[in-house]
Design an enzyme around this catalytic site. Structure first.
Site, PDB file in Angstrom:
ATOM      1  N   ASP A 104      42.952  50.618  31.586  1.00  9.09           N
ATOM      2  CA  ASP A 104      42.572  52.023  31.691  1.00  9.09           C
ATOM      3  C   ASP A 104      43.682  53.007  31.356  1.00  9.09           C
ATOM      4  OD1 ASP A 104      44.234  51.895  33.975  1.00  9.09           O
ATOM      5  OD2 ASP A 104      42.525  51.634  35.337  1.00  9.09           O
ATOM      6  N   HIS A 119      45.798  42.445  29.441  1.00 17.91           N
ATOM      7  CA  HIS A 119      44.459  42.370  28.836  1.00 17.91           C
ATOM      8  C   HIS A 119      44.209  43.443  27.778  1.00 17.91           C
ATOM      9  CE1 HIS A 119      42.998  40.129  32.704  1.00 17.91           C
ATOM     10  NE2 HIS A 119      43.563  39.319  31.842  1.00 17.91           N
ATOM     11  N   GLY A 188      45.782  45.233  44.512  1.00 22.51           N
ATOM     12  CA  GLY A 188      44.370  45.297  44.138  1.00 22.51           C
ATOM     13  C   GLY A 188      43.890  44.266  43.143  1.00 22.51           C
ATOM     14  N   ASN A 214      45.989  45.254  49.534  1.00 28.65           N
ATOM     15  CA  ASN A 214      44.567  45.091  49.214  1.00 28.65           C
ATOM     16  C   ASN A 214      43.785  45.295  50.524  1.00 28.65           C
ATOM     17  OD1 ASN A 214      41.968  44.065  48.352  1.00 28.65           O
ATOM     18  ND2 ASN A 214      43.005  42.809  46.823  1.00 28.65           N
TER      19      ASN A 214
HETATM   20  P1  NAD Z   1      38.653  42.398  40.535  1.00 31.95           P
HETATM   21  O1  NAD Z   1      37.640  43.340  39.995  1.00 31.95           O
HETATM   22  O2  NAD Z   1      38.431  40.953  40.445  1.00 31.95           O
HETATM   23  O3  NAD Z   1      39.047  42.733  42.055  1.00 31.95           O
HETATM   24  C1  NAD Z   1      39.398  43.982  42.488  1.00 31.95           C
HETATM   25  C2  NAD Z   1      40.259  43.859  43.744  1.00 31.95           C
HETATM   26  O4  NAD Z   1      40.598  45.168  44.155  1.00 31.95           O
HETATM   27  C3  NAD Z   1      39.575  43.188  44.947  1.00 31.95           C
HETATM   28  O5  NAD Z   1      40.443  42.224  45.498  1.00 31.95           O
HETATM   29  C4  NAD Z   1      39.347  44.343  45.928  1.00 31.95           C
HETATM   30  O6  NAD Z   1      39.426  43.942  47.287  1.00 31.95           O
HETATM   31  C5  NAD Z   1      40.498  45.241  45.569  1.00 31.95           C
HETATM   32  N1  NAD Z   1      40.319  46.653  45.918  1.00 31.95           N
HETATM   33  C6  NAD Z   1      39.171  47.364  46.017  1.00 31.95           C
HETATM   34  N2  NAD Z   1      39.448  48.643  46.353  1.00 31.95           N
HETATM   35  C7  NAD Z   1      40.805  48.733  46.454  1.00 31.95           C
HETATM   36  C8  NAD Z   1      41.694  49.791  46.754  1.00 31.95           C
HETATM   37  N3  NAD Z   1      41.276  51.049  47.001  1.00 31.95           N
HETATM   38  N4  NAD Z   1      43.013  49.513  46.774  1.00 31.95           N
HETATM   39  C9  NAD Z   1      43.479  48.260  46.528  1.00 31.95           C
HETATM   40  N5  NAD Z   1      42.673  47.229  46.222  1.00 31.95           N
HETATM   41  C10 NAD Z   1      41.352  47.469  46.182  1.00 31.95           C
HETATM   42  O7  NAD Z   1      39.914  42.807  39.798  1.00 31.95           O
HETATM   43  P2  NAD Z   1      40.889  41.950  39.063  1.00 31.95           P
HETATM   44  O8  NAD Z   1      41.307  40.780  39.892  1.00 31.95           O
HETATM   45  O9  NAD Z   1      41.889  42.913  38.626  1.00 31.95           O
HETATM   46  O10 NAD Z   1      40.096  41.334  37.801  1.00 31.95           O
HETATM   47  C11 NAD Z   1      39.120  41.987  37.015  1.00 31.95           C
HETATM   48  C12 NAD Z   1      39.465  42.084  35.568  1.00 31.95           C
HETATM   49  O11 NAD Z   1      38.657  43.098  35.022  1.00 31.95           O
HETATM   50  C13 NAD Z   1      40.852  42.538  35.343  1.00 31.95           C
HETATM   51  O12 NAD Z   1      41.513  41.510  34.748  1.00 31.95           O
HETATM   52  C14 NAD Z   1      40.773  43.724  34.401  1.00 31.95           C
HETATM   53  O13 NAD Z   1      41.119  43.354  33.073  1.00 31.95           O
HETATM   54  C15 NAD Z   1      39.367  44.099  34.327  1.00 31.95           C
HETATM   55  N6  NAD Z   1      39.039  45.425  34.879  1.00 31.95           N
HETATM   56  C16 NAD Z   1      39.858  46.491  34.662  1.00 31.95           C
HETATM   57  C17 NAD Z   1      39.556  47.703  35.188  1.00 31.95           C
HETATM   58  C18 NAD Z   1      40.496  48.840  34.924  1.00 31.95           C
HETATM   59  O14 NAD Z   1      41.163  48.841  33.892  1.00 31.95           O
HETATM   60  N7  NAD Z   1      40.597  49.785  35.845  1.00 31.95           N
HETATM   61  C19 NAD Z   1      38.405  47.885  35.945  1.00 31.95           C
HETATM   62  C20 NAD Z   1      37.563  46.783  36.133  1.00 31.95           C
HETATM   63  C21 NAD Z   1      37.906  45.551  35.603  1.00 31.95           C
END
Ligand code: NAD
Length: 249
Positions: A104, A119, A188, A214
């Site tokens: 992002d 990624h 996170g 987290n």
């Molecule tokens: P995930 O979606 O698997 O997990 C998200 C994690 O964030 C969870 O463990 C959850 O408990 C935690 N979380 C939720 N709210 C939070 C907060 N306010 N503060 C801290 N933690 C919080 O995420 P992932 O393990 O990063 O894997 C998903 C993949 O999808 C990533 O590799 C990424 O490439 C992609 N992705 C990216 C974005 C982005 O760029 N913002 C968004 C969605 C998915």
């Protein structure tokens, strides 16, 4: 919790090499939902749209959802306190780099300089035929799928789809960081996505102390985490930053 934050700060102050490993959770307070979990995007969308093979055969259909997720939701998001504190930590010499799974661009927007995007990044698009890159601000998303100005080929967002390899430079630098690190701050991430989740695990194997932030336990919490700061990224990092920056000695 405050005692644990102080303990984490003492460790960070003594560390010669600290890096952060961030996942979708750090951007939740910026309004970007994660993929997984109760409010995750995969409850609404089919992950198939990001499978390379499916995408290549169904451009038009996939682009409708890709535009909605990555160019409507993401484009209004701004860095939150968590991104800002990490950028400030780098500026003040407490953080060497960030390895992020996120696409992002919010770490750069917060002012971080050394960011290894494991990624890729949704703010860029590329032509799979001639390799030309475009910034998303140059693209008219009213006309999808977007096309290359040179050869008319359909553009692909420059983040990795399921079935694609990790960008080699980011991969090499992320693991080099992990091998050198004395402290790794995980923010996170569920730890379910590989090979990204091997980055903090490599740091741990090489002797780093693992601090994790987290609100929910992850696959790291009971396996490699030394200090678990349970809470939202923005809140916890704001407190940690306040304590670190006001007690620098
Ligand atoms: P995930 O979606 O698997 O997990 C998200 C994690 O964030 C969870 O463990 C959850 O408990 C935690 N979380 C939720 N709210 C939070 C907060 N306010 N503060 C801290 N933690 C919080 O995420 P992932 O393990 O990063 O894997 C998903 C993949 O999808 C990533 O590799 C990424 O490439 C992609 N992705 C990216 C974005 C982005 O760029 N913002 C968004 C969605 C998915």
């Amino acid at each position: 919790m405050d005692i644990l934050i102080k303990e984490a700060v003492d460790i960070i102050k003594k560390s010669e090499f600290t890096f952060a490993f961030t996942g979708a959770g750090i951007s939740v307070e910026s309004g970007i939902p994660p993929f997984r979990g109760k409010h995750g995007l995969w409850n609404k969308y089919d992950p198939k749209i990001l499978e390379l093979g499916y995408y290549l055969n169904n451009h038009e259909k996939c682009w409708v959802h890709i535009r909605e997720i990555f160019y409507d939701f993401f484009s209004d998001a701004k860095p939150n306190d968590a991104h800002i504190v990490l950028a400030e930590m780098e500026k003040k010499g407490y953080l060497k780099s960030i390895v992020t799974q996120n696409i992002d661009n919010l770490h750069y927007e917060a002012g971080s300089k050394v960011v290894h995007e494991f990624h890729g990044n949704a703010k860029k698009l590329k032509c799979l035929k001639c390799g030309t890159h475009y910034n998303s601000s140059e693209i008219d998303f009213n006309n999808i799928p977007p096309r290359c100005k040179n050869d008319g080929e359909i553009l692909k967002p420059d983040f990795i789809f399921f079935g694609e390899g990790i960008p080699p430079d980011a991969y090499k630098k992320s693991f080099a960081n992990a091998e050198q690190a004395k402290v790794c701050i995980i923010v996170g991430s569920t730890g379910e996505v590989t090979p990204a989740s091997f980055v903090p695990r490599t740091a741990k194997q090489n002797g780093a102390i693992i601090i994790e932030i987290n609100p929910e336990e992850s696959m790291f919490t009971n396996t490699i985490t030394d200090i678990y700061l349970k809470g939202r990224a923005g809140e916890v990092l704001k407190k940690l930053g306040d304590y670190l920056f006001n007690n620098p000695a």
